[in-house]
Scaffold this motif. Structure first.
Motif, PDB file in Angstrom:
ATOM      1  N   THR A  86       0.766  -0.926  -0.064  1.00 45.05           N
ATOM      2  CA  THR A  86      -0.102   0.029  -0.062  1.00 45.05           C
ATOM      3  C   THR A  86       0.815   1.254  -0.112  1.00 45.05           C
ATOM      4  OG1 THR A  86      -1.570  -1.303   1.552  1.00 45.05           O
ATOM      5  CG2 THR A  86      -1.953   0.898   1.216  1.00 45.05           C
ATOM      6  N   ASN A  89       2.403   1.888  -3.351  1.00 47.24           N
ATOM      7  CA  ASN A  89       1.322   2.581  -4.255  1.00 47.24           C
ATOM      8  C   ASN A  89       0.969   3.834  -3.997  1.00 47.24           C
ATOM      9  OD1 ASN A  89      -0.166   0.943  -6.143  1.00 47.24           O
ATOM     10  ND2 ASN A  89      -0.260  -0.424  -4.478  1.00 47.24           N
ATOM     11  N   LEU A  90       1.228   4.274  -2.546  1.00 50.16           N
ATOM     12  CA  LEU A  90       1.141   5.891  -2.323  1.00 50.16           C
ATOM     13  C   LEU A  90       2.222   6.528  -2.779  1.00 50.16           C
ATOM     14  CD1 LEU A  90      -0.679   7.761  -0.650  1.00 50.16           C
ATOM     15  CD2 LEU A  90       1.087   7.277   1.391  1.00 50.16           C
ATOM     16  N   ALA A  93       1.763   7.321  -6.493  1.00 51.62           N
ATOM     17  CA  ALA A  93       0.838   8.309  -6.925  1.00 51.62           C
ATOM     18  C   ALA A  93       1.307   9.540  -6.569  1.00 51.62           C
ATOM     19  CB  ALA A  93      -0.302   7.881  -6.115  1.00 51.62           C
ATOM     20  N   TYR A  96       3.880  10.595  -9.070  1.00 51.88           N
ATOM     21  CA  TYR A  96       3.076  10.800 -10.738  1.00 51.88           C
ATOM     22  C   TYR A  96       2.433  12.462 -10.361  1.00 51.88           C
ATOM     23  CZ  TYR A  96       1.428  10.098 -15.132  1.00 51.88           C
ATOM     24  OH  TYR A  96       1.394  10.320 -16.587  1.00 51.88           O
ATOM     25  N   LYS A 129       6.611   1.834 -10.722  1.00 48.76           N
ATOM     26  CA  LYS A 129       7.317   0.754  -9.801  1.00 48.76           C
ATOM     27  C   LYS A 129       7.803  -0.446 -10.460  1.00 48.76           C
ATOM     28  CE  LYS A 129       3.351   0.144  -7.665  1.00 48.76           C
ATOM     29  NZ  LYS A 129       2.432  -0.916  -7.004  1.00 48.76           N
TER      30      LYS A 129
END
Lengths: 204, 248
Positions: A86, A89-90, A93, A96, A129
């Motif tokens: 998780t 992914n944070l 994000a 980006y 990633k």
């Protein structure tokens, strides 16, 4: 000189048997001048997730602060710690979001997920990633690190052997890179404890 | 929101300290058809009456139970709402659709950020926050719906009720609508902590039957369930008829 090479850095994370190790060099430079020899590149997000940030030091610091902020809010809202997947992914994000004016950092994320399964990943400065089962590297010494890790890595190493492997890989790689070095900082994380060790290598 | 002439909130305190608009909204909710939810040991069931105003209405087009999130069968939360049977045209059905839309958005945003299905509590919190906004912003009115949110996440099965005021409650079993007090008494007597999902469906049907005017059948009630597989399903009329037969 590229902006990613302004401060110099070396980061590596490796997976062992129910454990992982994350290591960095300790040099902070301004191009060819060495400014500090005790710079922290690896930070703990929580007991089971560690983040290393290579690249431009100012961006690394700011990004780290933003991520800690997000994680603290997550902890308050959800009353639990973030899983490493998780968290990765944070980070992806958030990087980006700044696609057209990025943070000049390359993060390395390492953590213990569900059932104490080690998780490592790295990404580029805009959040692409790259998951790996064995090791990930980042920084100005990354090419040497790839070579060293590839040859020294073995599956399912115990924490002590993992520490030796990571340390040797790191020290030998930074010796071939003028912008990183001045010792090493290694964290070996198992489900029960976190061992932090400082390495003394060639101090140049 | 709204133009400058309506930058003040229409929901204001009365001298007795109440927010009258919200009380009215709750009255609106309370006069609608009965809905209820029951949390079982291995899932959650939501049931509602689906009385249509006329036989000419195409019942297949009316769906009171909607799914909220749907990805890789990790978590499916669904909302049922409390419909004012003859007041669809007054904006309650649309209120529901707006809320479902916003919740779906929240759930997908969460997933985009964390690649994890949104925990039920988080979704409920954010939906409640939206509803609260509409009690304190300029030129808007509160939502005329109460939601029953049922879901299954890492913390097991959960059932929440969200009111027009924006407050939310976690329930083991709850009802709302016309027959609420009878339904709640019935549920209090019948509820057990170790109820299985099938028992919960039976109990839900019996509770609805208590206050039902007319003949209950698969066509005039709607039931949705979510079990350990974390997939929600709205039962088909045929399945409901099967459960009804078992209950009799």
């Amino acid at each position: 000189m590229s902006i990613f090479e302004y401060n110099g850095s070396a980061l590596v994370a490796m997976v062992g048997k129910n454990c992982f190790a994350i290591a960095s060099d300790r040099r902070l430079g301004v191009q060819l001048q060495t400014i500090a020899t005790d710079f922290q590149r690896i930070s703990k997000i929580h007991d089971r997730v560690f983040l290393g940030l290579s690249g431009l030091a100012t961006d690394a610091q700011t990004l780290y602060q933003r991520l800690v902020f997000r994680h603290k809010l997550y902890q308050l809202r959800e009353e639990r710690d973030m899983k490493p997947e998780t968290f990765a992914n944070l980070v992806s994000a958030i990087l980006y979001e700044k696609r057209f004016g990025p943070y000049f950092c390359q993060p390395v994320i390492a953590g213990l997920g569900d059932e104490d399964k080690p998780f490592i990943c790295t990404m580029d400065s805009i959040g692409a990633k790259e998951l790996a089962k064995d090791f990930v590297v980042a920084g100005t010494a990354s090419e040497s690190l790839y070579g060293a890790c590839e040859s020294m890595f073995k599956q399912d190493m115990e924490p002590e052997e993992l520490f030796e492997t990571v340390s040797q890989a790191l020290l030998s790689s930074v010796d071939r890179d003028c912008l990183s070095g001045w010792g090493g900082h290694v964290y070996v994380v198992t489900p029960t404890e976190v061992k932090e060790r400082i390495l003394k290598g060639r101090m140049d | 929101m709204g133009d400058s002439q309506y930058s003040f909130s229409l929901t204001t305190f009365s001298p007795s300290g109440k927010l009258v608009q919200i009380e009215h909204a709750l009255t609106a909710v309370g006069s609608g058809q009965t809905s209820l939810g029951i949390k079982a040991a291995n899932g959650v069931v939501i049931a509602t009456e689906k009385k249509l105003p006329s036989i000419l209405v195409d019942e297949t087009s009316v769906q009171k139970i909607q799914s909220d999130t749907k990805y890789w069968s990790c978590l499916q939360v669904f909302l049922s709402f409390h419909l004012l049977s003859r007041k669809l045209s007054y904006g309650m059905g649309p209120d529901f659709r707006v809320l479902v839309r916003k919740s779906r958005n929240q759930a997908e945003q969460y997933h985009r950020l964390y690649k994890e299905p949104i925990p039920v509590t988080q979704l409920v919190r954010e939906t409640a926050a939206v509803m609260q906004e509409f009690t304190q912003s300029g030129g808007v009115r509160p939502f005329g719906v109460s939601l029953l949110v049922a879901g299954y996440d890492d913390n097991g099965p959960q059932l929440y009720q969200v009111d027009p005021s924006g407050s939310y409650f976690s329930w083991k079993a709850s009802a709302m609508g016309k027959n609420v007090s009878n339904a709640k008494t019935f549920l209090e007597k019948r509820y057990t902590d170790d109820m299985e999902l099938d028992d919960a469906v039976h109990t839900a049907i019996l509770t609805l039957k208590e206050g039902f005017e007319g003949q209950i059948s698969g066509k005039n009630i709607e039931i949705g369930i979510i079990g350990t597989d974390k997939k929600f399903r709205v039962l088909t009329p045929a399945e409901i008829d099967d459960y009804l037969a078992e209950v009799e």
